[in-house]
Scaffold this active site. Structure first.
Site, PDB file in Angstrom:
ATOM      1  N   ARG A  75       0.843  -1.198   0.000  1.00 54.58           N
ATOM      2  CA  ARG A  75       0.000   0.000   0.000  1.00 54.58           C
ATOM      3  C   ARG A  75       0.878   1.248   0.000  1.00 54.58           C
ATOM      4  O   ARG A  75       1.735   1.394   0.873  1.00 54.58           O
ATOM      5  CB  ARG A  75      -0.899  -0.015   1.247  1.00 54.58           C
ATOM      6  CG  ARG A  75      -1.699   1.241   1.436  1.00 54.58           C
ATOM      7  CD  ARG A  75      -2.621   1.188   2.667  1.00 54.58           C
ATOM      8  NE  ARG A  75      -3.272   2.472   2.785  1.00 54.58           N
ATOM      9  CZ  ARG A  75      -3.286   3.224   3.884  1.00 54.58           C
ATOM     10  NH1 ARG A  75      -2.726   2.804   5.000  1.00 54.58           N
ATOM     11  NH2 ARG A  75      -3.887   4.391   3.884  1.00 54.58           N
ATOM     12  N   HIS A 118      -3.102  10.919   1.095  1.00 52.58           N
ATOM     13  CA  HIS A 118      -2.543  10.670   2.428  1.00 52.58           C
ATOM     14  C   HIS A 118      -1.939  11.980   2.929  1.00 52.58           C
ATOM     15  O   HIS A 118      -0.732  12.074   3.165  1.00 52.58           O
ATOM     16  CB  HIS A 118      -1.525   9.530   2.382  1.00 52.58           C
ATOM     17  CG  HIS A 118      -1.250   8.873   3.707  1.00 52.58           C
ATOM     18  ND1 HIS A 118      -1.373   7.507   3.926  1.00 52.58           N
ATOM     19  CD2 HIS A 118      -0.857   9.371   4.892  1.00 52.58           C
ATOM     20  CE1 HIS A 118      -1.056   7.217   5.180  1.00 52.58           C
ATOM     21  NE2 HIS A 118      -0.734   8.342   5.792  1.00 52.58           N
ATOM     22  N   GLU A 163      -7.509   8.263   6.668  1.00 56.16           N
ATOM     23  CA  GLU A 163      -7.766   8.921   7.948  1.00 56.16           C
ATOM     24  C   GLU A 163      -8.208  10.376   7.818  1.00 56.16           C
ATOM     25  O   GLU A 163      -7.477  11.300   8.235  1.00 56.16           O
ATOM     26  CB  GLU A 163      -6.510   8.839   8.821  1.00 56.16           C
ATOM     27  CG  GLU A 163      -6.000   7.441   9.045  1.00 56.16           C
ATOM     28  CD  GLU A 163      -4.892   7.373  10.099  1.00 56.16           C
ATOM     29  OE1 GLU A 163      -4.408   8.418  10.549  1.00 56.16           O
ATOM     30  OE2 GLU A 163      -4.526   6.247  10.487  1.00 56.16           O
ATOM     31  N   ASN A 293      -7.440   1.776  10.057  1.00 54.93           N
ATOM     32  CA  ASN A 293      -6.109   1.817  10.663  1.00 54.93           C
ATOM     33  C   ASN A 293      -6.313   1.706  12.158  1.00 54.93           C
ATOM     34  O   ASN A 293      -7.031   2.515  12.751  1.00 54.93           O
ATOM     35  CB  ASN A 293      -5.402   3.125  10.344  1.00 54.93           C
ATOM     36  CG  ASN A 293      -5.058   3.231   8.861  1.00 54.93           C
ATOM     37  OD1 ASN A 293      -5.169   2.246   8.119  1.00 54.93           O
ATOM     38  ND2 ASN A 293      -4.645   4.397   8.439  1.00 54.93           N
ATOM     39  N   TYR A 295      -4.531   1.395  15.953  1.00 59.34           N
ATOM     40  CA  TYR A 295      -3.326   1.485  16.780  1.00 59.34           C
ATOM     41  C   TYR A 295      -3.598   1.264  18.251  1.00 59.34           C
ATOM     42  O   TYR A 295      -2.798   0.650  18.944  1.00 59.34           O
ATOM     43  CB  TYR A 295      -2.646   2.850  16.571  1.00 59.34           C
ATOM     44  CG  TYR A 295      -2.000   2.931  15.218  1.00 59.34           C
ATOM     45  CD1 TYR A 295      -0.745   2.378  15.004  1.00 59.34           C
ATOM     46  CD2 TYR A 295      -2.659   3.498  14.132  1.00 59.34           C
ATOM     47  CE1 TYR A 295      -0.147   2.403  13.759  1.00 59.34           C
ATOM     48  CE2 TYR A 295      -2.073   3.525  12.869  1.00 59.34           C
ATOM     49  CZ  TYR A 295      -0.817   2.971  12.695  1.00 59.34           C
ATOM     50  OH  TYR A 295      -0.231   2.978  11.459  1.00 59.34           O
ATOM     51  N   GLU A 351      -3.658  -0.359   8.211  1.00 57.50           N
ATOM     52  CA  GLU A 351      -2.460  -0.043   9.006  1.00 57.50           C
ATOM     53  C   GLU A 351      -2.623  -0.638  10.395  1.00 57.50           C
ATOM     54  O   GLU A 351      -3.695  -0.553  10.994  1.00 57.50           O
ATOM     55  CB  GLU A 351      -2.253   1.474   9.197  1.00 57.50           C
ATOM     56  CG  GLU A 351      -1.796   2.210   7.984  1.00 57.50           C
ATOM     57  CD  GLU A 351      -1.643   3.714   8.229  1.00 57.50           C
ATOM     58  OE1 GLU A 351      -1.444   4.116   9.394  1.00 57.50           O
ATOM     59  OE2 GLU A 351      -1.751   4.459   7.252  1.00 57.50           O
TER      60      GLU A 351
HETATM   61  C1  FCB Z   1      -1.388   6.893  10.938  1.00 59.76           C
HETATM   62  C2  FCB Z   1      -0.971   7.441   9.602  1.00 59.76           C
HETATM   63  C3  FCB Z   1       0.377   6.984   9.129  1.00 59.76           C
HETATM   64  C4  FCB Z   1       1.365   6.845  10.255  1.00 59.76           C
HETATM   65  C5  FCB Z   1       0.780   6.072  11.409  1.00 59.76           C
HETATM   66  C6  FCB Z   1       1.714   5.878  12.566  1.00 59.76           C
HETATM   67  O1  FCB Z   1      -2.228   7.802  11.568  1.00 59.76           O
HETATM   68  O2  FCB Z   1      -1.913   7.094   8.626  1.00 59.76           O
HETATM   69  O3  FCB Z   1       0.802   7.835   8.119  1.00 59.76           O
HETATM   70  O4  FCB Z   1       1.833   8.072  10.622  1.00 59.76           O
HETATM   71  O5  FCB Z   1      -0.364   6.705  11.864  1.00 59.76           O
END
Ligand code: FCB
Length: 444
Positions: A75, A118, A163, A293, A295, A351
């Site tokens: 990607r 992006h 995002e 995405n 985290y 992500e």
């Molecule tokens: C996300 C972004 C990516 C990267 C990660 C850690 O928010 O999409 O570009 O910075 O975090």
């Protein structure tokens, strides 16, 4: 032992400004991130993406790296100001870079998954009001159409936006990201224009253009928990959920903005007239997949002092190098909720990954055990979710390379490949080796 199906897509991800460098080559003009990163005080280590991972000049080497992981897909995103360096002027040289990349990936049996936006809006567009100006939707469409025309032959998955919450809220509300404004009204308008441009791109791709690939959007979502059961904390958690998640999920999947958030925002937004008739129908165009995405979870408590009545609460969870809670179990909660309240579309985790303070040993090894653990735990959650028929169709590690981590510059390393920024040498970390193994065995 957990299995992944033959069809499951494993990949890694990057984005243009974070890795390419070559900021003034191939006809590229500045983007809002060039301007922002050169503004004193905006990037914690004072760095810019001028050189980044120098990927623009090291594409072959980086494709070899991707290939060596054995992944199904890669990607990447397209730098808008390489394609339209000035308003209305197409730059074929800029497109040629991505075309070559896509073709080479295909030749290696790696599916290109392309993010159109992006975060690196051309500076010329910002100077005309950026995403706050509804015209931005037309500028974006001109860009998106060119990408479809030139690349669709090679691209199997298109992501309109990465995002939009970050682009809108970090860019125009908190000011942590480019263009660095701190105005909630602008941020809300921006979010609407980003979503509208998404809907128009999907409509065009699947309709008039007749694209052969799949198209969707990627949101950054976090399951939100209240720090206590008190009415105040629950209200606070609801507000954060509205700000981060529902403000984007509801228009995309329900063709409406959440009423509680319209109420909350109305203190700062003078009029919602920018939401025009028919916009929400466009925004909620049927897509082929939904990208997430992931985290971290969010733990929230009430705060009378904050505009939106909440703040992040103390959490005793183990953290990544960003200070984010490691929360693979909560990741499952997020998916259950999406399945229940929003969509049955295939979900791609576009992500997932973690920054840690990596150490490059003298022998060129990087023993990033914490990252190996993080990836394994999240992949395990994905496999478990699929056992429950949650239809997670793929998983992309963020990131292939250590890179320019926005406001943190080069201080935060997310790569599964280490980059020595003094000489641009790449070193495969233990996490890349482990990921390769999982991809090969399709199990963990
Ligand atoms: C996300 C972004 C990516 C990267 C990660 C850690 O928010 O999409 O570009 O910075 O975090």
């Amino acid at each position: 032992m957990k299995q992944f199906s033959k069809e499951f897509i494993f990949g890694t991800a990057t984005s243009s400004y974070q890795i390419e460098g070559a900021a003034a080559e191939g006809g590229r003009t500045p983007s809002i991130w060039d301007t922002f990163s050169k503004t004193p005080g905006k990037i914690s280590d004072g760095s810019t993406g001028d050189i980044a991972c120098d990927h623009y000049h090291r594409t072959e080497e980086d494709i070899e790296l991707i290939k060596s992981l054995g992944v199904d897909s890669y990607r990447f995103s397209i730098a808008w100001s390489r394609i339209f360096p000035t308003e209305g002027t197409y730059n074929p040289e800029g497109m040629a870079f991505y075309k070559k990349l896509a073709i080479q990936l295909r030749e290696e049996g790696i599916e290109p998954c392309v993010t159109i936006y992006h975060w690196d809006m051309p500076q010329w567009a910002d100077e005309k009001g950026g995403w706050v100006n509804r015209e931005s939707v037309n500028w974006f469409m001109e860009f998106a159409k060119k990408c479809f025309e030139e690349l669709d032959e090679y691209v199997s998955k298109w992501i309109t936006h990465n995002e939009p919450w970050c682009a809108a809220l970090l860019g125009y509300h908190t000011g942590e990201h480019a263009p660095g404004h701190t105005n909630l009204e602008e941020a809300v308008k921006t979010s609407h224009h980003l979503l509208l441009s998404h809907g128009l791109a999907v409509q065009y791709y699947k309709g008039e253009f007749g694209g052969t690939g799949e198209i969707g959007i990627t949101l950054n979502l976090s399951p939100v928990y209240a720090a206590s059961d008190s009415v105040n904390d629950r209200l606070a958690a609801n507000n954060h959920d509205g700000y981060l998640n529902r403000w984007f999920l509801d228009p995309i999947f329900k063709a409406q903005y959440p009423t509680d958030m319209l109420n909350l925002y109305s203190k700062y937004v003078h009029s919602f007239d920018f939401i025009q008739e028919g916009d929400l129908e466009i925004i909620s165009q049927p897509m082929d997949f939904f990208g997430i995405n992931f985290y971290s979870r969010a733990l929230i408590e009430f705060s009378a002092a904050s505009d939106l009545l909440y703040k992040q609460a103390y959490s005793d969870y183990a953290k990544t190098g960003m200070g984010w809670d490691i929360s693979p179990r909560e990741f499952k909660d997020l998916i259950y909720r999406l399945r229940e309240e929003y969509t049955s579309l295939p979900i791609y985790i576009t992500e997932n990954g973690a920054a840690f303070d990596d150490v490059l040993e003298d022998d060129g090894q990087v023993h990033d055990k914490a990252r190996v653990d993080y990836l394994e735990k999240h992949l395990l959650s994905v496999a478990e979710l699929n056992e429950e028929n949650m239809n997670i169709a793929g998983y992309y590690v963020w990131s292939l390379l250590d890179n320019f981590e926005w406001a943190f510059g080069y201080d935060k390393r997310f790569g599964i490949v280490y980059v020595d920024f003094d000489n641009q040498k790449r070193y495969v970390k233990d996490s890349a080796k482990r990921f390769k193994e999982i991809v090969q065995e399709r199990s963990l």
